[in-house]
Enzyme design. Structure first.
Site, PDB file in Angstrom:
ATOM      1  N   THR A   1       0.849  -1.194   0.000  1.00  0.00           N
ATOM      2  CA  THR A   1       0.000   0.000   0.000  1.00  0.00           C
ATOM      3  C   THR A   1       0.880   1.237   0.000  1.00  0.00           C
ATOM      4  O   THR A   1       1.952   1.250   0.596  1.00  0.00           O
ATOM      5  CB  THR A   1      -0.882   0.078   1.255  1.00  0.00           C
ATOM      6  OG1 THR A   1      -0.021   0.048   2.386  1.00  0.00           O
ATOM      7  CG2 THR A   1      -1.867  -1.040   1.321  1.00  0.00           C
TER       8      THR A   1
ATOM      9  N   GLU B   1      -6.121  -3.158  -0.231  1.00  0.00           N
ATOM     10  CA  GLU B   1      -6.557  -4.224   0.679  1.00  0.00           C
ATOM     11  C   GLU B   1      -7.792  -4.966   0.176  1.00  0.00           C
ATOM     12  O   GLU B   1      -8.215  -5.931   0.775  1.00  0.00           O
ATOM     13  CB  GLU B   1      -6.856  -3.627   2.075  1.00  0.00           C
ATOM     14  CG  GLU B   1      -5.618  -3.193   2.857  1.00  0.00           C
ATOM     15  CD  GLU B   1      -5.165  -1.777   2.566  1.00  0.00           C
ATOM     16  OE1 GLU B   1      -5.523  -1.239   1.491  1.00  0.00           O
ATOM     17  OE2 GLU B   1      -4.460  -1.188   3.411  1.00  0.00           O
TER      18      GLU B   1
ATOM     19  N   LYS C   1     -12.780  18.877  11.155  1.00  0.00           N
ATOM     20  CA  LYS C   1     -13.748  18.895  12.251  1.00  0.00           C
ATOM     21  C   LYS C   1     -13.928  20.324  12.740  1.00  0.00           C
ATOM     22  O   LYS C   1     -13.075  20.860  13.430  1.00  0.00           O
ATOM     23  CB  LYS C   1     -13.267  17.990  13.387  1.00  0.00           C
ATOM     24  CG  LYS C   1     -14.320  16.989  13.760  1.00  0.00           C
ATOM     25  CD  LYS C   1     -13.834  15.994  14.761  1.00  0.00           C
ATOM     26  CE  LYS C   1     -15.020  15.175  15.222  1.00  0.00           C
ATOM     27  NZ  LYS C   1     -14.699  14.243  16.254  1.00  0.00           N
TER      28      LYS C   1
ATOM     29  N   TRP D   1     -18.291  17.280  11.347  1.00  0.00           N
ATOM     30  CA  TRP D   1     -17.488  16.948  10.185  1.00  0.00           C
ATOM     31  C   TRP D   1     -17.894  17.751   8.961  1.00  0.00           C
ATOM     32  O   TRP D   1     -19.080  17.894   8.678  1.00  0.00           O
ATOM     33  CB  TRP D   1     -17.651  15.465   9.828  1.00  0.00           C
ATOM     34  CG  TRP D   1     -16.857  14.556  10.699  1.00  0.00           C
ATOM     35  CD1 TRP D   1     -15.921  14.915  11.616  1.00  0.00           C
ATOM     36  CD2 TRP D   1     -16.943  13.131  10.746  1.00  0.00           C
ATOM     37  NE1 TRP D   1     -15.406  13.811  12.222  1.00  0.00           N
ATOM     38  CE2 TRP D   1     -16.012  12.696  11.719  1.00  0.00           C
ATOM     39  CE3 TRP D   1     -17.701  12.177  10.067  1.00  0.00           C
ATOM     40  CZ2 TRP D   1     -15.828  11.349  12.008  1.00  0.00           C
ATOM     41  CZ3 TRP D   1     -17.509  10.846  10.364  1.00  0.00           C
ATOM     42  CH2 TRP D   1     -16.583  10.434  11.321  1.00  0.00           C
TER      43      TRP D   1
HETATM   44  P1  AMP Z   1      -5.021   2.598  -2.608  1.00  0.00           P
HETATM   45  O1  AMP Z   1      -4.980   1.418  -1.740  1.00  0.00           O
HETATM   46  O2  AMP Z   1      -3.703   3.290  -2.738  1.00  0.00           O
HETATM   47  O3  AMP Z   1      -5.639   2.312  -3.921  1.00  0.00           O
HETATM   48  O4  AMP Z   1      -5.953   3.681  -1.881  1.00  0.00           O
HETATM   49  C1  AMP Z   1      -7.256   3.370  -1.474  1.00  0.00           C
HETATM   50  C2  AMP Z   1      -7.943   4.624  -1.019  1.00  0.00           C
HETATM   51  O5  AMP Z   1      -8.128   5.517  -2.117  1.00  0.00           O
HETATM   52  C3  AMP Z   1      -9.333   4.393  -0.499  1.00  0.00           C
HETATM   53  O6  AMP Z   1      -9.339   3.926   0.832  1.00  0.00           O
HETATM   54  C4  AMP Z   1      -9.941   5.787  -0.641  1.00  0.00           C
HETATM   55  O7  AMP Z   1      -9.542   6.649   0.403  1.00  0.00           O
HETATM   56  C5  AMP Z   1      -9.314   6.285  -1.912  1.00  0.00           C
HETATM   57  N1  AMP Z   1     -10.227   6.079  -3.040  1.00  0.00           N
HETATM   58  C6  AMP Z   1     -10.233   5.089  -3.941  1.00  0.00           C
HETATM   59  N2  AMP Z   1     -11.223   5.265  -4.845  1.00  0.00           N
HETATM   60  C7  AMP Z   1     -11.877   6.386  -4.505  1.00  0.00           C
HETATM   61  C8  AMP Z   1     -13.006   7.101  -5.021  1.00  0.00           C
HETATM   62  N3  AMP Z   1     -13.648   6.725  -6.118  1.00  0.00           N
HETATM   63  N4  AMP Z   1     -13.404   8.220  -4.359  1.00  0.00           N
HETATM   64  C9  AMP Z   1     -12.768   8.641  -3.253  1.00  0.00           C
HETATM   65  N5  AMP Z   1     -11.703   8.026  -2.724  1.00  0.00           N
HETATM   66  C10 AMP Z   1     -11.256   6.906  -3.340  1.00  0.00           C
END
Ligand code: AMP
Length: 546
Positions: free
Chosen positions: A186, A331, A443, A448
């Site tokens: 990640t 994940e 916040k 929020w």
């Molecule tokens: P990653 O594991 O690097 O792909 O990041 C995952 C995170 O990206 C998620 O937990 C979200 O916070 C963000 N994310 C992924 N897709 C979206 C989306 N369509 N809109 C908003 N946030 C997103």
């Protein structure tokens, strides 16, 4: 009583075997780092994968051993996906945009025994080869004519020599479907990255779900170009779901600028694509500037960060391309939700339809989700209540690679849920909308404020190229929104105009207290805005008091 059907494990190799037998002549087209276009068929792919599987054994790699890759989207990377996982080894895709120190750390943590890399990364590997503690072989993914005359990399192997020297006779081994298949770290913004170890079963189930009509809706008639890199959560599973469907695959290699992408879309008749919003911004700017069209592109998945409604509108209204807004994470393999309409949506007024499309969408079968408050109580699905988003399912992480801690949260019934770190609402129809990352939440006086909503509005302004909304310290309210804006080249807009742009679009107390203009908004290795860096940069920003 046991059912009496064949007991066949769900293995990644079976996707390739299917494609070879049933879609053997379908093409895989790749723009290579070498600069040219390469094309061959699924039949050729399958044969080279068998050769590569034999070659991997020849390198002394045992089942379960990790194979590192530093590569763009291309056919050789695809061969590694199938030969590596199919032969029982684990393909570990590294993100080359990370800092070299981090790459070395990740390869060590994964205990990669071999590192395959594209020509682009030759200087990077030359500079770091000596630091990889567990890597025994370095393989340059090129033919002999592209091998460097002199190099500091010890015993550098040529990929094409490796394949040529190997037999094409190979039977894909059959093993337990829960065997590890690939590994992806990640892109954590704090602390060291964490590895997510996928299985054959989770990958094949995810590919099925991704190909469903209300997800990516892939068919044998599609031509799929994943812009999302194969090192970003396995290009969102497209190398598996496309092969499963028997669709044509087109790989953009290292050329991810608007012009190169548009040229490839048109030349290869691409019907379906997938990528993060920042990539599509470059593409749309190019298309707009040159008065171009998309003659074959019909659908594109946009995810990885929130897709601004203005982008959805441009794709759909100006170019007749349907946007599938999707949400997921490393994940989760990564797909969790995709935004496709439910029956009756055609009759809704346009503004209401647009509001639904801005949401991240409905859970795919295979992903269960819920939202909870700080005490872990489930919140109502009313589109209003915001809470921590929890997920579970057969392609959701159980625990991180090489870590002892249990990341799951358990509910009263003792069921484990993975806390996504996202804050969301879910409406009565099951449409989920991300309002924030937990750590990005603003916040104000204990309430929020959704930074993504505020960013989406700013992105709808014609002069704004990119906008981030972060929490700034406020003496009375503790935190208030500060809007950080990067303008489009040659466009002007003032602080006052932007603040006025919020009028009537959000509650008054949500309107940012201030606007700052920057030349660039920092992006992370997967193209997401790095708000932690902005918070750091504007830590001492003094908000106006009136
Ligand atoms: P990653 O594991 O690097 O792909 O990041 C995952 C995170 O990206 C998620 O937990 C979200 O916070 C963000 N994310 C992924 N897709 C979206 C989306 N369509 N809109 C908003 N946030 C997103």
């Amino acid at each position: 009583m046991r059912g009496q059907m064949m007991d066949q494990p769900l293995l990644i190799s079976s996707l390739l075997v299917h494609a070879e037998r049933h879609h053997g002549s379908r093409e895989v087209v790749s723009r290579r780092c070498e600069g040219d276009i390469h094309r061959y068929s699924y039949r050729d792919l399958a044969q080279r994968c068998r050769q590569l599987a034999n070659a991997l054994a020849g390198l002394g790699l045992d089942p379960g051993d990790r194979i590192g890759t530093l590569a763009w989207n291309g056919y050789r990377h695809l061969e590694l996906y199938y030969a590596g996982s199919g032969s029982g080894r684990v393909v570990h895709t590294l993100n080359p945009r990370l800092h070299p120190d981090q790459l070395v750390w990740i390869a060590d943590d994964a205990r990669d025994r071999v590192m395959f890399f594209d020509l682009t990364f030759l200087p990077l590997i030359e500079a770091t080869a000596a630091r990889f503690a567990t890597v025994e072989h370095f393989v340059l993914m090129a033919d002999r004519s592209h091998m460097p005359a002199g190099t500091s990399i010890p015993n550098l192997i040529c990929y094409e020599d490796l394949i040529e020297g190997a037999s094409a006779a190979y039977d894909w081994p059959v093993f337990d479907e829960t065997t590890a298949s690939s590994l992806c770290y990640t892109s954590g913004t704090t602390g060291n990255p964490k590895g997510v170890l996928y299985q054959h079963r989770s990958t094949v189930l995810h590919a099925y779900a991704a190909a469903l009509p209300d997800a990516m809706g892939l068919s044998a008639r599609d031509v799929v170009l994943p812009v999302v890199p194969m090192f970003h959560v396995n290009a969102w599973g497209t190398p598996y779901s496309t092969v499963m469907a028997g669709a044509k695959l087109v790989f953009p290699g290292p050329a991810l600028d608007g012009r190169s992408l548009h040229d490839l879309f048109e030349a290869e008749g691409v019907t379906f694509s997938a990528g993060v919003p920042t990539v599509w911004q470059g593409l749309l700017a190019h298309v707009e500037e040159h008065g171009l069209r998309f003659s074959t592109l019909r659908r594109t998945v946009i995810g990885g960060s929130a897709c601004p409604p203005a982008m959805i509108e441009t794709f759909e209204k100006s170019y007749d391309v349907t946007v599938l807004h999707a949400w997921g994470m490393t994940e989760m393999s990564p797909l969790g939700t995709v935004c496709t309409m439910k029956p009756g949506a055609e009759e809704l007024p346009e503004a209401e339809r647009a509001a639904i499309k801005a949401k991240q969408g409905r859970a795919l079968y295979g992903v269960d989700m819920t939202i909870v408050d700080a005490e872990g109580n489930e919140l109502p699905w009313d589109g209003q209540a915001q809470g921590d988003l929890l997920v579970r399912g057969p392609w959701v992480l159980d625990r991180y690679f090489n870590r002892d801690e249990d990341p799951l949260r358990y509910d009263a019934a003792g069921r484990g849920w993975f806390p996504t770190g996202d804050v969301a609402t879910i409406d009565a129809d099951g449409f989920m909308q991300i309002t924030d990352r937990t750590k990005d939440v603003i916040k104000s006086g204990g309430e929020w404020i959704g930074s993504i909503d505020l960013e989406n509005i700013a992105m709808g302004h014609p002069s704004v190229a990119m906008a981030a909304c972060i929490a700034a310290h406020h003496p009375k309210w503790d935190e208030r929104p500060l809007l950080v804006v990067m303008k489009k080249p040659g466009r002007e807009v003032t602080r006052e105009e932007l603040l006025a742009f919020y009028e009537g679009k959000v509650a008054k107390w949500w309107v940012p207290d201030d606007v700052v203009f920057v030349d660039a908004i920092p992006l992370g290795a997967t193209g997401k805005m790095q708000k932690n860096k902005l918070r750091e940069a504007f830590r001492d920003h003094v908000l106006p008091t009136v």
